[in-house]
Structure formats: C-alpha cells, structure tokens
Design a protein around this motif. Sequence first.
Motif, PDB file in Angstrom:
ATOM      1  N   LYS A  81      15.849 -11.085 -19.002  1.00  0.00           N
ATOM      2  CA  LYS A  81      16.442  -9.687 -18.538  1.00  0.00           C
ATOM      3  C   LYS A  81      16.288 -10.125 -16.865  1.00  0.00           C
ATOM      4  N   ILE A  82      17.257 -10.231 -15.953  1.00  0.00           N
ATOM      5  CA  ILE A  82      17.192 -10.123 -14.776  1.00  0.00           C
ATOM      6  C   ILE A  82      17.061  -8.756 -13.952  1.00  0.00           C
ATOM      7  N   LYS A  83      16.064  -8.709 -13.200  1.00  0.00           N
ATOM      8  CA  LYS A  83      16.054  -7.665 -12.260  1.00  0.00           C
ATOM      9  C   LYS A  83      15.448  -7.889 -11.009  1.00  0.00           C
ATOM     10  N   ASN A  84      16.233  -7.715  -9.912  1.00  0.00           N
ATOM     11  CA  ASN A  84      15.792  -8.043  -8.826  1.00  0.00           C
ATOM     12  C   ASN A  84      15.755  -9.563  -8.582  1.00  0.00           C
ATOM     13  N   SER A  85      16.598 -10.270  -8.923  1.00  0.00           N
ATOM     14  CA  SER A  85      16.627 -11.724  -9.039  1.00  0.00           C
ATOM     15  C   SER A  85      15.561 -12.116  -9.671  1.00  0.00           C
ATOM     16  N   VAL A  86      14.832 -11.771 -10.486  1.00  0.00           N
ATOM     17  CA  VAL A  86      13.587 -12.337 -11.201  1.00  0.00           C
ATOM     18  C   VAL A  86      13.969 -12.322 -12.764  1.00  0.00           C
ATOM     19  N   ALA A  87      13.846 -13.242 -13.363  1.00  0.00           N
ATOM     20  CA  ALA A  87      14.416 -13.153 -14.904  1.00  0.00           C
ATOM     21  C   ALA A  87      12.871 -12.877 -15.619  1.00  0.00           C
ATOM     22  N   GLU A  88      12.625 -11.686 -16.327  1.00  0.00           N
ATOM     23  CA  GLU A  88      11.344 -11.708 -17.142  1.00  0.00           C
ATOM     24  C   GLU A  88      11.961 -12.299 -18.439  1.00  0.00           C
ATOM     25  N   ALA A 114      18.715 -21.514 -17.309  1.00  0.00           N
ATOM     26  CA  ALA A 114      18.798 -20.397 -16.265  1.00  0.00           C
ATOM     27  C   ALA A 114      18.953 -20.990 -14.918  1.00  0.00           C
ATOM     28  N   ARG A 115      18.042 -21.960 -14.416  1.00  0.00           N
ATOM     29  CA  ARG A 115      17.986 -22.459 -13.378  1.00  0.00           C
ATOM     30  C   ARG A 115      19.340 -23.175 -13.007  1.00  0.00           C
ATOM     31  N   MET A 116      20.036 -23.915 -13.810  1.00  0.00           N
ATOM     32  CA  MET A 116      21.032 -24.703 -13.705  1.00  0.00           C
ATOM     33  C   MET A 116      22.536 -23.855 -13.651  1.00  0.00           C
ATOM     34  N   ASN A 117      22.412 -22.813 -14.681  1.00  0.00           N
ATOM     35  CA  ASN A 117      23.504 -22.278 -14.733  1.00  0.00           C
ATOM     36  C   ASN A 117      23.659 -20.844 -14.046  1.00  0.00           C
ATOM     37  N   CYS A 118      22.393 -20.213 -13.898  1.00  0.00           N
ATOM     38  CA  CYS A 118      22.509 -18.907 -13.058  1.00  0.00           C
ATOM     39  C   CYS A 118      21.764 -18.961 -11.795  1.00  0.00           C
ATOM     40  N   GLY A 119      21.213 -20.045 -11.212  1.00  0.00           N
ATOM     41  CA  GLY A 119      20.671 -20.304 -10.124  1.00  0.00           C
ATOM     42  C   GLY A 119      19.112 -19.245 -10.016  1.00  0.00           C
ATOM     43  N   ILE A 120      18.517 -19.051 -11.227  1.00  0.00           N
ATOM     44  CA  ILE A 120      17.537 -18.265 -11.179  1.00  0.00           C
ATOM     45  C   ILE A 120      16.323 -19.215 -10.846  1.00  0.00           C
ATOM     46  N   THR A 121      15.426 -18.906  -9.869  1.00  0.00           N
ATOM     47  CA  THR A 121      14.330 -19.653  -9.384  1.00  0.00           C
ATOM     48  C   THR A 121      12.921 -19.004  -9.693  1.00  0.00           C
ATOM     49  N   GLU A 122      13.026 -17.449  -9.852  1.00  0.00           N
ATOM     50  CA  GLU A 122      11.815 -17.098 -10.270  1.00  0.00           C
ATOM     51  C   GLU A 122      11.642 -16.398 -11.643  1.00  0.00           C
ATOM     52  N   PHE A 123      10.662 -16.483 -12.447  1.00  0.00           N
ATOM     53  CA  PHE A 123      10.667 -15.915 -13.760  1.00  0.00           C
ATOM     54  C   PHE A 123       9.399 -15.398 -13.776  1.00  0.00           C
ATOM     55  N   SER A 124       9.221 -14.399 -14.541  1.00  0.00           N
ATOM     56  CA  SER A 124       7.969 -13.509 -15.023  1.00  0.00           C
ATOM     57  C   SER A 124       7.894 -13.432 -16.460  1.00  0.00           C
ATOM     58  N   ALA A 125       6.569 -12.917 -16.974  1.00  0.00           N
ATOM     59  CA  ALA A 125       6.327 -12.550 -18.282  1.00  0.00           C
ATOM     60  C   ALA A 125       5.381 -11.787 -18.311  1.00  0.00           C
ATOM     61  N   VAL A 126       5.148 -10.854 -19.425  1.00  0.00           N
ATOM     62  CA  VAL A 126       4.033 -10.092 -19.538  1.00  0.00           C
ATOM     63  C   VAL A 126       3.477 -10.160 -20.913  1.00  0.00           C
ATOM     64  N   VAL A 127       2.211 -10.428 -20.966  1.00  0.00           N
ATOM     65  CA  VAL A 127       1.563 -10.830 -22.475  1.00  0.00           C
ATOM     66  C   VAL A 127       0.413  -9.943 -22.471  1.00  0.00           C
ATOM     67  N   THR A 128       0.215  -9.421 -23.728  1.00  0.00           N
ATOM     68  CA  THR A 128      -0.557  -8.240 -24.151  1.00  0.00           C
ATOM     69  C   THR A 128      -1.777  -9.325 -24.218  1.00  0.00           C
TER      70      THR A 128
END
Length: 170
Positions: A81-88, A114-128
């Motif tokens: 999910k993209i929020k503020n140009s960051v894909a979680e 995501a990089r190639m088709n959406c131009g997303i360069t920043e990703f995040s993830a939250v792990v318990t």
Amino acid sequence: MEIRTERLVMTQLKVCDRDLYYGLHSDPEIIALCFDEPSSDELDAKFESCLPAWNRESGHWLCLTISILETNEKVGITGFKIKNSVAEVGYLLLPSFHGVGFGTESLKALLNWARMNCGITEFSAVVTEGNIGSERVLEKCGFTLQKIIPNAYQIGDRVYADHWYGICNT
C-alpha cells in the motif's frame, strides 16, 4: 496484472480467492505473531477492500495471490500500500510453505515490479517482535531494521515491540 518468477506467479486477488485469504487470516500458526484473528465483519471488509482494480493512485492495498507456477497451487498473498510515496509491503504464506524461499522470491519480484512499473523507490515493513522468519525475508530482500518501538502492538494478552524495516533505492 501478473508477476512471474522462476517458481511462482502472482496475480491480483479475486473473489474466488476468498478461502485462501480467510484461511491465512485465521490460521493460528500464521496469526500468532502477526495479529489477533479478525472478526467475520472485519475480515469481510478487508477482503472486499482488496478486490477493486489497483493502480498507483489507489488508496487500497495491492493484494496478490502467490501460486506455484508449475501446479497453480496457491501458497499465500503479498502486496503493498502506497502512502506518501512509500510502499508498505506485507505477505502471508501458508505454514506448509514456510522455509522454502517463496516469501523471499515473491517479495523480490514484487519490489522489482513496483520499481519498474510504479517508480517506487522506497519501501517499508513492520514486523512483530519474534517473527524471525519475516525479518529474514526482509533482510534477504535488502531491507534493514530502522527502529524498534517497544510495547507497540498487542496480540491476545501479550504486548510486543514493532520492528520497522526500510529500503530505499534512489
């Protein structure tokens, strides 16, 4: 939309994937270190929110089923999910497919897509805290631990820290 790897194919979630989605969100082994089991209404709403066609401007999760290319057997879901140009990013695999590299293989392909088709360069993830398998998948995909937030998430009657991971390819 279709993303392929050597062993897997990922396609957007469809109504016919309901059993897989519900099973992943109610299996005690899967949810033990992810979340409390959602109510039927919560699960219905989550599932329905993933069904509309997705594009970069969508406000909802891109949710993809992960299937074995050779057999078409469904093994899990992944997406972002993209929020503020960051894909979680997020992913859930059926327990019988843990430890065989499908999580890493599917996430690497998703990040590349995501990089190639959406131009997303920043990703995040939250792990318990304690979900070592998910942390290893992220690390194998180039993520690094950015911060730990103590006592951030409760599952059942136990409180866990959140481990925040990130990757930026500019």
